[in-house]
Design a protein around this motif. Structure first.
Motif, short mmCIF file in Angstrom:
data_model
loop_
_atom_site.label_atom_id
_atom_site.label_comp_id
_atom_site.label_asym_id
_atom_site.label_seq_id
_atom_site.Cartn_x
_atom_site.Cartn_y
_atom_site.Cartn_z
N TRP A 140 0.55 -1.18 -0.40
CA TRP A 140 -0.13 -0.57 0.00
C TRP A 140 0.88 1.27 -0.41
O TRP A 140 2.17 1.26 0.50
N ASP A 158 -2.34 3.89 -4.23
CA ASP A 158 -2.98 4.08 -3.81
C ASP A 158 -4.14 4.87 -3.36
O ASP A 158 -5.53 4.58 -3.86
N PRO A 213 -6.18 2.89 3.20
CA PRO A 213 -6.56 1.95 2.96
C PRO A 213 -7.60 1.40 5.14
O PRO A 213 -6.68 2.09 6.02
N ASP A 214 -8.29 0.95 4.61
CA ASP A 214 -9.44 -0.10 5.59
C ASP A 214 -8.94 -1.09 6.20
O ASP A 214 -8.07 -2.00 5.36
N THR A 223 -16.16 -8.25 1.56
CA THR A 223 -15.87 -7.87 -0.35
C THR A 223 -16.50 -8.56 -1.67
O THR A 223 -16.25 -8.53 -2.42
N LYS A 238 -8.33 -3.99 3.41
CA LYS A 238 -8.08 -4.60 3.16
C LYS A 238 -6.43 -5.10 3.15
O LYS A 238 -6.09 -5.34 1.92
N GLN A 285 -5.94 -7.92 3.53
CA GLN A 285 -6.74 -8.83 2.21
C GLN A 285 -4.75 -8.69 1.61
O GLN A 285 -3.83 -9.71 1.47
N ASP A 342 -12.77 -11.42 4.54
CA ASP A 342 -13.25 -12.17 3.17
C ASP A 342 -14.58 -11.63 3.04
O ASP A 342 -14.64 -11.17 1.37
#
Length: 105
Positions: A68, A73, A77-78, A103, A81, A84, A100
């Motif tokens: 990231w 980007d 990000p949260d 999303t 994310k 993941q 998971d």
């Protein structure tokens, strides 16, 4: 020859590096993200390192792979994310449960 430390695996565990801007006062954000990753991956991580920087930097790397970059980007990000993205580097088959499912919907 030295004896191996108890509980230390022969295989080197993945490392996370979070570089944050001190001018922007993003230490708390970086610390929160480190906490989230440690809570999820626990002993599957070898280390989580917070690195102070300047110039609006906020990056997260896993095993030298940039997962990231705030500038690249588009913002922050949260936690789901980032989890993941880290999972995809260290254990692509790992199920992150609710992170998971959210999303995939």
């Amino acid at each position: 020859m030295s004896a191996a430390q108890p509980g230390v695996d022969e295989k080197r565990l993945p490392g996370i590096r979070i570089t944050y801007c001190t001018q922007c006062q993003w230490l708390l954000r970086a610390g929160w993200m480190a906490q989230e990753l440690l809570s999820t991956f626990g002993t599957d991580l070898g280390e989580v390192t917070l690195v102070p920087g300047t110039g609006g930097i906020f990056t997260i790397s896993c095993n030298e792979v940039l997962v990231w970059d705030r500038k690249r980007d588009g913002g922050f990000p949260d936690a789901a994310k980032v989890k993941q993205l880290v999972r995809d580097v260290i254990d692509p088959d790992r199920d992150l449960g609710h992170a998971d499912r959210k999303t995939k919907a």
